[in-house]
Scaffold this active site. Sequence first.
Site, PDB file in Angstrom:
ATOM      1  N   HIS A 371      10.690  -9.444 -19.386  1.00  0.00           N
ATOM      2  CA  HIS A 371       9.322  -9.001 -19.083  1.00  0.00           C
ATOM      3  C   HIS A 371       9.273  -7.816 -18.130  1.00  0.00           C
ATOM      4  O   HIS A 371       8.217  -7.544 -17.564  1.00  0.00           O
ATOM      5  CB  HIS A 371       8.526 -10.149 -18.448  1.00  0.00           C
ATOM      6  N   LYS A 562      -5.676  -6.042 -11.837  1.00  0.00           N
ATOM      7  CA  LYS A 562      -4.329  -6.516 -12.133  1.00  0.00           C
ATOM      8  C   LYS A 562      -3.568  -6.611 -10.822  1.00  0.00           C
ATOM      9  O   LYS A 562      -4.088  -6.206  -9.779  1.00  0.00           O
ATOM     10  CB  LYS A 562      -3.599  -5.597 -13.119  1.00  0.00           C
ATOM     11  N   ARG A 563      -2.369  -7.147 -10.877  1.00  0.00           N
ATOM     12  CA  ARG A 563      -1.568  -7.258  -9.670  1.00  0.00           C
ATOM     13  C   ARG A 563      -1.419  -5.882  -9.018  1.00  0.00           C
ATOM     14  O   ARG A 563      -1.278  -4.868  -9.704  1.00  0.00           O
ATOM     15  CB  ARG A 563      -0.184  -7.823 -10.044  1.00  0.00           C
ATOM     16  N   LYS A 568       1.798   0.356 -10.980  1.00  0.00           N
ATOM     17  CA  LYS A 568       0.535   0.228 -11.702  1.00  0.00           C
ATOM     18  C   LYS A 568      -0.476   1.285 -11.266  1.00  0.00           C
ATOM     19  O   LYS A 568      -1.505   1.474 -11.904  1.00  0.00           O
ATOM     20  CB  LYS A 568      -0.025  -1.183 -11.528  1.00  0.00           C
ATOM     21  N   THR A 670      -1.309  -7.294 -20.698  1.00  0.00           N
ATOM     22  CA  THR A 670      -2.195  -8.069 -21.575  1.00  0.00           C
ATOM     23  C   THR A 670      -3.658  -7.863 -21.192  1.00  0.00           C
ATOM     24  O   THR A 670      -4.544  -8.131 -22.006  1.00  0.00           O
ATOM     25  CB  THR A 670      -1.858  -9.575 -21.536  1.00  0.00           C
ATOM     26  N   LYS A 674      -7.305  -7.775 -23.493  1.00  0.00           N
ATOM     27  CA  LYS A 674      -8.543  -8.514 -23.201  1.00  0.00           C
ATOM     28  C   LYS A 674      -9.729  -7.557 -23.104  1.00  0.00           C
ATOM     29  O   LYS A 674     -10.826  -7.846 -23.601  1.00  0.00           O
ATOM     30  CB  LYS A 674      -8.390  -9.303 -21.900  1.00  0.00           C
TER      31      LYS A 674
END
Length: 839
Positions: A371, A562-563, A568, A670, A674
Amino acid sequence: MSAPAPLPSSSIDDERTSFSREGLKRAFLDHLYYTIAKFPKIAGKNDFYLALAHAVRDRSLQRWLSSSAQYNQAAPRTVAYLSAEFLMGPHLCNQLINLGLADTAREVLAEMKLDYGEILRQEEEPGLGNGGLGRLAACFLDSLATQQIPAFGYGIRYEYGIFFQTIIDGWQVENTDKWLRYGNPWEIPRPEWSVEVKLGGRTEPYNDDAGRLHVRWVPEKTVSGVPCDYPIPGYHVNTTNTLRLWRAEATEAFDFSVFNRGDYLGAVNKKVTSENLTKVLYPNDETTQGKELRLEQQYFFVSCSLQDMLRIHLARGSAIAEFDRKFAVQLNDTHPAIAIAELMRLLVDEHLLPWERAWGITTRTFSYTNHTLLPEALERWPLALFERILPRHLELIYEINARFLNDVRIHFLGDESRIARLSLIDETGERYVRMAHLACVGSHAINGVAELHSELLKSDLLRDFYELWPQKFSNVTNGVTPRRWLALSNPRLTALVTRAIGDAWITDLPRLRHLEEHLDDPAFREDWRAVKRANKADLAALLLRRTGVKVNPDSMFDVLVKRIHEYKRQHLAVLHIVTLYLRLKSGRARDHQPRTFIFGGKAAPGYHTAKLMIKFITSVGEVVNNDPDIRDLLKVVFIPNFNVTQGQCIYPAAELSEQISLAGKEASGTGNMKFAMNGALTIGTMDGANIELREQVGAENFFLFGHTAEEVRQIKQAGYRPMDYYQSHSELHACLDLIQSGFFSRGDPELFRPLLDDLLQRDPYLLLADYQSYIECQEQVTQAYQDTEAWTRMSILNTARSGKFSSDRSIREYAERIWKVRPTPVTLLNGNELEQTLK
């Protein structure tokens, strides 16, 4: 939405588990009275929630027991999904949707003058995961049951989950997540199936009666693993699988003799130390004690799970040598990789199988999902620590490694550097056990979770393993369950879609393509906009309650949840906000579209830069939101404690989905799926599943910016100089200078200096290199949003073309290509039939 008919209950149990309104109401009142010991006039909202949860659980139990009985009788090959995280979200709403009872429950509560939504909100969300990994595991369990595939989810029952995040003066503060404080109606403990887990100590060789050499593990301590089961029903099928989470207990919880000597604390010392194992999700591993606890946690749950699988296997009358024919075990990342050494220990030491036979069973049993593309995220354990906690496993790993490297030497004759790279033991500096290497060597299949990710595994991160075993590698792009993330979380859109194309899409998501037939219908587009506007109003109300910030539902909702992590690039989005702010203040923002920027996510407790990024977001928001010149032109909101429950409100309301990680860093993502499923448009890089999302929805319906993974590699190889970008782009220069001046930090120029220094001197995630492309792409977003009809069409197309991203498709690919398992439909059994299966 006209809900599908609920599943039928069997005639023998109609009175107790009827799906009728009268039956559910009777069960609700019975549980309020007999289980909760309250009557309606003195009951509180949580009491009503518990009564409804128990009534609904009763209706799952018949399906659960029928599934278990038929699995035991037929002994089909069963999937065991090993994951350190299961971020399930609230259970009650999901059970109601999957059992077809949502409308019935709503009517029952309305009849009693109770608010359906308010009762559902009483459930404490089990925060047993950190983010995408745990949420993916939850989606997969839903799809396994819906696809009628026999499966167990195996993990840890953390007493305290991921911390509860509050924001104080803009900083993240971690509080204890007491998700079990009011009990848990979904959990069924199974102490009769407890197992013992050894830790520490030493090993002893011995010879059996035939003179064969064996090894005995003499542990320093032993803890008991108690299984706690949760029913996982499929959508409108009888199949109900099991999530089995393990709780640590002391084998002897109370020492009476010590208590009698007056040492009252010492009498319960073993209980306290043993239960620490499953106390907290992901203890901070900056300390040696934290590292030890994390390794013990990982070993504890895989040992419990494998012992449980062997118990089930033997109880079904199967031979130990047939284990791999009956169980397919999936390693969800490297956290459960120690399972490979543990199964070898159980087969060789406990069941006395020869090494070669045990190794064949092991490698045919396991498959491994990677992952991450971040080398630092691949787990490795210092040899000394590993030996102290798992001495027998280190011996087994040494043996696995020696045999493996002998094969490597034959395959790559004379390539000593490759041998060093492939070894399960990292010999450079302090010696480490490489858990990803163990997972690769001990598994028959290795997969990435997006097409780009899988290619980068083969060409970079796991290249040596790919060149040795190319047949092991494949891709299974992640997916999300449309039950949770559309049918449950977005009932308005679900109703609109179902009126237009029927409800078969709930289990066959590619059917959403039929929405394209309604693109040219002005009334349908108007209804689509009305749904989004109502969802935005709901989110605006939530933001006001949680943050005190009032936002305009008619502004564009630009969302990044998100985290929190540097790769990111949440801080790139903040640079865009600062750029817009400067343009507005100077009067250079022509045709500005009012925007509400919504952030959410948690930073790991020991990740100081990520915490500073949260402070950066909130500090910019404090200035922007209180500037009278800006008013509603810009709003910045950070919603604390982002979780599944909040996601169910945020994804349906979002209009722009920010997926802006540096290309080549995000394995899949993911959240992007969504958002698109709920009609948001994406601004993103060519990273992870963004690439496949763009292919599916069409390049014209996706806002692309930034360098590709290959361009990133070339830039870094040539010697990246972020200062060059700072000096050559006037807007970027002004933006960073304003931050450096202390303007957003109440005059303190030092607060954000660590972030700015890192950007200007290193910028490992190329924010400055992608800045201009991102700003220009955001201008395209603004222009597109101002054409309401065109934006609506793009929104509909994002939903219509999101069919690939159902976790049902992911599970079918795993089942067919990797696990080699088939659906096993379950027949609903009544009490007499259940009894017969036991004979």
